[in-house]
Design an enzyme around this catalytic site. Structure first.
Site, PDB file in Angstrom:
ATOM      1  CD  GLU A 186       2.456  -2.735   3.414  1.00 38.53           C
ATOM      2  OE1 GLU A 186       2.012  -3.688   4.399  1.00 38.53           O
ATOM      3  OE2 GLU A 186       1.570  -3.102   2.452  1.00 38.53           O
ATOM      4  CG  ASP A 206      -6.374  -9.818   2.964  1.00 36.18           C
ATOM      5  OD1 ASP A 206      -4.607 -10.018   3.738  1.00 36.18           O
ATOM      6  OD2 ASP A 206      -6.654 -10.082   4.340  1.00 36.18           O
ATOM      7  CG  ASN A 209      -0.442  -0.522   2.252  1.00 35.40           C
ATOM      8  OD1 ASN A 209       1.321   0.641   3.141  1.00 35.40           O
ATOM      9  ND2 ASN A 209      -1.331  -1.149   3.983  1.00 35.40           N
TER      10      ASN A 209
END
Length: 491
Positions: free
Chosen positions: A211, A278, A208
């Site tokens: 990150e 996910d 993301n």
């Protein structure tokens, strides 16, 4: 990337795709209630619990998303020898039709990870985590890798779901990626490590925005900064590409080959981002396993992510929901092509600045038939951008009689705009499109070959400023009037 119609056809290919998931599994508990007072013991809200929902999280949520699109998942994870571990086993078994594909290794030295979220009126008040984050024992990781290496021979993609809980230490990651690359199996990583050389050899990592900034050490506010950070990571960490998820700004796919694709956000409303990452890796894995090109795989993942953030809790995107979202996107795109005169002229000016050749054709297009499709296809082939002038209801009635049109102008415009060959649709109320043609000044004017060149409205004006007239070949035996007459005869 493919058009929505092509993406729609790709959804069916996800069913049965063979994917392996290895990673950190957890229980996600959502405790819902109401807050109507403050505690007398401290200045904190008192949550009156009303219901509790438990579901798989982490790698387990990747499994849930794969199951939702019909993929066949080989699953590896580690749980503790505790009540939560048993609950995880039961939930995992519900997601797989074949117990032989499930490999949940037990480690008595670990506690199964539990994340509890306390929610009132749609807002999280608190999250409480119970977890073990040290690396799994060497014997456990050797068993996991040995079994996973054998199972890799039967799958089309490997997903490493790294939540930093100890199931994917460096040696496990390196051995799995090496084996997958040996077999030509693409590896997708949902990363937790800050040093992405940890995932060297992976086909794709999916950080993301936060990150991405941490891993690259760079600002990632603008498109250009995101691309620069992704390029830095692919080069320094030896990755095939980076798919950066950017919340309300969508996603950016940057491949080591230099190809860059920005995908706009799909969600209409964002309720909960829990587990959206996910969903992204699950759809990527299923799509790549099905042989779908990476850009289209990212497109499907983007659509699925837009679905799950519109739900509460750790959610999944069902195949039917993805199809519905693609249909909605096609309708939205069609509506965006249906413009008024002022917007059209502004758009045409931008096209010309970009060096595009603008074409124009017109008609009533009352009941769309193969003859119309052929005309539009030939029209689009003669230019870079095609504008279709559509007679208004009043104009059609004057030309064709009081029983026409059969379809109102809005319906006719939406149908035309949904066609790939059509770039813009504009309605005109006059009997001829001459005023529109003079305002638009198309580079190419297209009309059916049933007209002589000197009979085409606007031809003289277009040719006077250097434009071109194209007479398209007609498909014999097709006309709206003939269709209506046949229907009347049958009635």
């Amino acid at each position: 990337m493919s058009e929505p119609a092509d993406l729609l056809a790709l959804v069916d290919r996800l069913d049965g795709a063979a994917v392996m998931v290895v990673g950190d599994i957890m229980l996600d508990r959502f405790l819902y209630g109401a807050v109507d007072r403050v505690s007398p013991e401290a200045p904190i809200p008192v949550l009156r619990l009303e219901r509790e929902v438990t579901m798989l999280g982490g790698a387990g949520n990747v499994l849930r998303n794969l199951s939702a699109v019909g993929a066949k998942t080989v699953f590896f994870a580690v749980v503790g020898e505790d009540a939560a571990g048993q609950e995880v086993r039961q939930l995992v078994e519900r997601e797989s039709s074949d117990p032989a594909l499930i490999h949940l290794l037990a480690d008595g030295a670990r506690a199964t990870t539990i994340k509890e979220r306390y929610i009132a009126t749609g807002q999280q008040l608190l999250r409480a985590d119970r977890e073990t984050s040290f690396e799994v024992a060497q014997a456990t990781r050797d068993t996991l890798v040995s079994k996973a290496e054998k199972a890799l021979e039967g799958v089309g993609a490997l997903i490493l779901s790294d939540y930093g809980k100890g199931v994917l230490p460096g040696d496990v990651v390196a051995r799995l990626i090496a084996k997958a690359n040996e077999l030509g199996c693409p590896v997708i990583v949902d990363p937790k490590a800050v040093d992405y050389s940890y995932y060297r050899g992976a086909a794709l990592v999916t950080p993301n925005r936060r990150e991405l900034a941490q891993a690259s050490g760079q600002s990632v506010e603008s498109d250009a900064e995101v691309v620069a950070a992704c390029k830095r990571l692919t080069a320094t960490a030896g990755l095939g590409g980076v798919l950066a998820t950017r919340s309300e700004e969508g996603m950016s796919l940057v491949q080591a080959s230099g190809e860059i694709t920005h995908l706009p956000a799909r969600a209409r409303e964002v309720f909960d981002v829990s587990g959206a990452g996910d969903t992204v890796v699950a759809l990527l894995g299923a799509a790549l396993a099905a042989g779908i090109p990476l850009e289209d795989a990212a497109g499907l993942a983007n659509i699925a992510a837009g679905i799950v953030v519109g739900k509460t809790g750790t959610a999944v995107a069902e195949a039917v929901e993805i199809r519905q979202a693609i249909h909605a996107s096609r309708l939205s795109q069609a509506e965006a092509k249906f413009v008024d005169h002022e917007l059209l002229l502004n758009q045409v000016a931008r096209w010309r600045q970009a060096g595009f050749k603008v074409g124009f054709t017109n008609g009533c297009f009352d009941l769309l038939h193969p003859g119309h499709i052929s005309l539009l296809r030939q029209s689009r082939a003669a230019c870079d951008r095609l504008v279709v002038g559509l007679n208004s209801d009043a104009s059609v009635a004057r030309l064709k009689g009081p029983t026409r049109p059969v379809q109102p102008e809005t319906a006719r415009a939406v149908v035309l705009a949904s066609l790939e060959d059509v770039d813009r649709v504009v309605v005109f109320g006059e009997d001829t499109p001459l005023e529109l043609i003079e305002a638009l000044r198309p580079d190419v004017l297209i009309k059916g070959a049933d007209y002589a060149a000197d009979e085409v409205v606007g031809a003289k004006e277009v040719q006077a400023y250097g434009g071109r007239l194209v007479l398209a070949q007609l498909e014999p035996g097709h006309s709206t009037t003939a269709t209506l007459n046949r229907l009347a005869d049958k009635g």
